[in-house]
Design a protein around this motif. Structure first.
Motif, mmCIF file in Angstrom:
data_model
loop_
_atom_site.group_PDB
_atom_site.id
_atom_site.type_symbol
_atom_site.label_atom_id
_atom_site.label_comp_id
_atom_site.label_asym_id
_atom_site.label_seq_id
_atom_site.Cartn_x
_atom_site.Cartn_y
_atom_site.Cartn_z
ATOM 1 N N MET A 122 14.167 -1.396 20.188
ATOM 2 C CA MET A 122 13.371 -2.389 20.773
ATOM 3 C C MET A 122 12.249 -2.631 19.965
ATOM 4 N N MET A 123 11.692 -3.777 19.798
ATOM 5 C CA MET A 123 10.430 -3.993 18.996
ATOM 6 C C MET A 123 9.196 -3.594 19.735
ATOM 7 N N LYS A 124 8.299 -3.105 18.816
ATOM 8 C CA LYS A 124 6.986 -2.420 19.363
ATOM 9 C C LYS A 124 5.783 -3.359 18.818
ATOM 10 N N TYR A 125 5.097 -3.903 19.919
ATOM 11 C CA TYR A 125 4.068 -4.721 19.509
ATOM 12 C C TYR A 125 2.634 -4.208 19.878
ATOM 13 N N PRO A 126 1.666 -4.130 18.784
ATOM 14 C CA PRO A 126 0.651 -3.458 19.015
ATOM 15 C C PRO A 126 -0.435 -4.877 19.949
ATOM 16 N N LEU A 127 -1.463 -4.320 20.274
ATOM 17 C CA LEU A 127 -2.378 -5.227 21.019
ATOM 18 C C LEU A 127 -3.903 -5.188 20.275
ATOM 19 N N LEU A 128 -4.406 -6.445 20.345
ATOM 20 C CA LEU A 128 -5.735 -6.559 19.918
ATOM 21 C C LEU A 128 -6.552 -6.604 20.974
ATOM 22 N N LYS A 129 -7.489 -5.630 21.178
ATOM 23 C CA LYS A 129 -8.582 -5.629 22.102
ATOM 24 C C LYS A 129 -9.883 -6.250 21.750
ATOM 25 N N LYS A 130 -10.521 -6.916 22.664
ATOM 26 C CA LYS A 130 -11.929 -7.865 22.356
ATOM 27 C C LYS A 130 -12.849 -6.876 21.585
ATOM 28 N N ASP A 131 -12.710 -5.662 21.934
ATOM 29 C CA ASP A 131 -13.855 -4.743 21.263
ATOM 30 C C ASP A 131 -13.223 -4.014 20.264
ATOM 31 N N ALA A 132 -12.511 -4.227 19.588
ATOM 32 C CA ALA A 132 -11.582 -3.371 18.693
ATOM 33 C C ALA A 132 -12.558 -2.944 17.542
ATOM 34 N N THR A 133 -12.064 -1.895 16.966
ATOM 35 C CA THR A 133 -12.620 -1.439 15.738
ATOM 36 C C THR A 133 -11.493 -1.903 14.679
ATOM 37 N N ILE A 134 -12.119 -2.562 13.537
ATOM 38 C CA ILE A 134 -11.374 -2.992 12.680
ATOM 39 C C ILE A 134 -11.539 -1.924 11.522
ATOM 40 N N GLY A 135 -10.272 -1.620 10.640
ATOM 41 C CA GLY A 135 -10.414 -0.748 9.460
ATOM 42 C C GLY A 135 -10.150 -1.675 8.481
ATOM 43 N N VAL A 136 -10.890 -1.828 7.173
ATOM 44 C CA VAL A 136 -10.748 -2.709 6.142
ATOM 45 C C VAL A 136 -10.577 -1.297 5.079
ATOM 46 N N THR A 137 -9.148 -1.671 4.555
ATOM 47 C CA THR A 137 -8.832 -0.965 3.552
ATOM 48 C C THR A 137 -7.828 -1.878 2.753
ATOM 49 N N ALA A 138 -7.833 -1.297 1.269
ATOM 50 C CA ALA A 138 -7.197 -2.254 0.334
ATOM 51 C C ALA A 138 -6.003 -1.496 -0.300
ATOM 52 N N PRO A 139 -4.980 -1.668 0.139
ATOM 53 C CA PRO A 139 -3.653 -1.192 -0.353
ATOM 54 C C PRO A 139 -3.071 -1.827 -1.425
ATOM 55 N N SER A 140 -3.643 -2.787 -1.828
ATOM 56 C CA SER A 140 -3.290 -3.524 -3.393
ATOM 57 C C SER A 140 -4.574 -3.571 -4.053
ATOM 58 N N SER A 141 -5.284 -4.814 -4.100
ATOM 59 C CA SER A 141 -6.372 -5.002 -4.967
ATOM 60 C C SER A 141 -7.767 -4.729 -3.991
ATOM 61 N N GLY A 142 -8.642 -4.050 -4.639
ATOM 62 C CA GLY A 142 -9.866 -3.998 -4.107
ATOM 63 C C GLY A 142 -10.639 -5.365 -4.323
ATOM 64 N N VAL A 143 -11.987 -5.145 -4.233
ATOM 65 C CA VAL A 143 -12.992 -6.445 -4.421
ATOM 66 C C VAL A 143 -13.889 -5.767 -5.323
ATOM 67 N N LYS A 162 11.224 -0.468 8.713
ATOM 68 C CA LYS A 162 11.447 0.718 9.000
ATOM 69 C C LYS A 162 11.076 1.282 10.239
ATOM 70 N N THR A 163 10.240 0.703 10.963
ATOM 71 C CA THR A 163 9.785 1.514 12.243
ATOM 72 C C THR A 163 9.843 0.697 13.566
ATOM 73 N N GLY A 164 10.078 -0.901 13.461
ATOM 74 C CA GLY A 164 10.293 -1.673 14.461
ATOM 75 C C GLY A 164 8.967 -2.145 15.150
ATOM 76 N N ILE A 165 7.846 -1.660 14.473
ATOM 77 C CA ILE A 165 6.384 -2.125 14.903
ATOM 78 C C ILE A 165 6.103 -3.525 14.162
ATOM 79 N N ALA A 166 6.019 -4.416 14.985
ATOM 80 C CA ALA A 166 5.646 -5.886 14.627
ATOM 81 C C ALA A 166 4.484 -5.857 13.913
ATOM 82 N N THR A 167 4.349 -7.000 12.718
ATOM 83 C CA THR A 167 3.273 -6.836 11.809
ATOM 84 C C THR A 167 2.846 -8.261 11.754
ATOM 85 N N ALA A 168 1.745 -8.667 11.352
ATOM 86 C CA ALA A 168 1.344 -10.152 11.254
ATOM 87 C C ALA A 168 1.104 -10.615 10.056
#
Length: 337
Positions: free
Chosen positions: A1-22, A122-128
């Protein structure tokens, strides 16, 4: 079965650059986006890779993989939002331990599609697949872009409806951003290869065709195993956006995907508006879409809101979708089941 993460209102966002940086001169874009997100109640944590860029990479592949893995495993970080795409994300895949990745949303497009598709397959984790971080730095977002928060806040078992945009941006005007960043000047028209209205259903998969094509034949592009392991062999809806391929390169890529079995049990294919699609000897993108539709005997819908010609709908890899289009307009309802 698919696994769906959930975004919370007070979420902490991690910003990382797996391709190009800035690069230094554009750090203000990330700072502006971070400020807007904080004003909306989020916390923002930026990794070291965000602030560096040399020869198309933010940092060496292993460094990028380590920072992404650390954020994916960090209990204090809820959601991964890279600054933007790039060129060589594919280099990091062999350094990721997919089995240890926690269920968190990753949102982005362009080169980030490689990571999104690989994780879901590979994992069945949904991505956006949707807006990138730097494009949420405006005073507000247009209606289409702004839906990313609603989509990522949808609970498992629920559904979310998105509509085609009213207008799209013909070309980037980086020196003249609007309050919502984009210059949405052209009327949006979803089109079909058959010139008929369509309704299609299936599990969504896709992204930037320029880069996800390179997953074919690798352990990170095993579509058949994904269908068997996570979606009970339900039909697929592929969505693609073309960043830089001319029409013959696009055609070669689609034939390769067909030969690799990616279109087996496919109920329809969607194509985003494209800044490329340059004809070769009169051979147009419309020709490509028509041939593909006839060969596979499935609907092809094109010029949808996806990719490098914004704004874009937030597509969730692995979600069950109902896509409808009629009279130039379209809807996408995604079910998190």
């Amino acid at each position: 079965m698919m696994k769906y993460p959930l975004l919370k209102k007070d979420a902490t966002i991690g910003v990382t650059a797996p391709s190009s940086g800035v690069p230094n001169e554009l750090h203000k874009l990330v700072e502006g986006a971070s400020k807007r997100l904080k004003a909306q109640g989020y916390e923002v944590v930026c990794g070291d890779t965000v602030w560096t860029q040399e020869k198309v990479r933010s940092s060496p592949a292993q460094v990028r993989a380590e920072e992404l893995t650390k954020m994916m495993q960090d209990e204090q970080i809820d959601f991964i939002f890279p600054p933007w795409g790039g060129e060589l994300l594919i280099e990091i895949l062999e350094y990721l331990d997919f089995e240890t990745l926690k269920e968190k949303w990753i949102l982005g497009y362009s080169d980030l599609s490689v990571l999104l598709v690989a994780i879901t397959l590979k994992t069945g984790i949904a991505t956006a697949h949707g807006t990138n971080l730097v494009d949420v730095r405006g005073e507000y977002s247009d209606e289409t872009t702004a839906m990313w928060t609603s989509v990522l806040s949808t609970k498992k078992g629920e559904s979310v409806l998105q509509h085609s945009s009213k207008n799209y941006q013909k070309e980037w005007q980086f020196d003249n951003p609007t309050p919502y960043i984009f210059d949405l000047s052209e009327e949006t028209q979803w089109k079909t290869a058959s010139n008929l209205p369509h309704k299609i259903e299936g599990r969504l998969l896709g992204g930037c065709i320029d880069v996800i094509r390179h997953l074919i034949g690798t352990p990170y592009g095993d579509v058949a195993s994904f269908r068997h392991n996570f979606i009970s062999d339900e039909p697929l809806i592929w969505y693609f956006e073309n960043c830089a391929l001319n029409t013959t390169d696009l055609r070669r890529t689609l034939v390769q995907m067909k030969l690799a079995g990616w279109f087996h049990h496919c109920s329809g294919i969607l194509f985003g508006r494209s800044p490329a699609n340059h004809p070769v000897n009169g051979y147009t993108a419309e020709d490509v879409y028509q041939e593909l539709s006839e060969e596979l005997q499935i609907p092809v819908i094109y010029d949808i809101d996806c990719g490098h010609v914004p704004p874009q709908i937030t597509f969730v890899n692995g979600a069950y979708a109902e896509v409808e289009t009629q009279d130039g307009q379209g809807t996408v309802r995604q079910h998190f089941r």
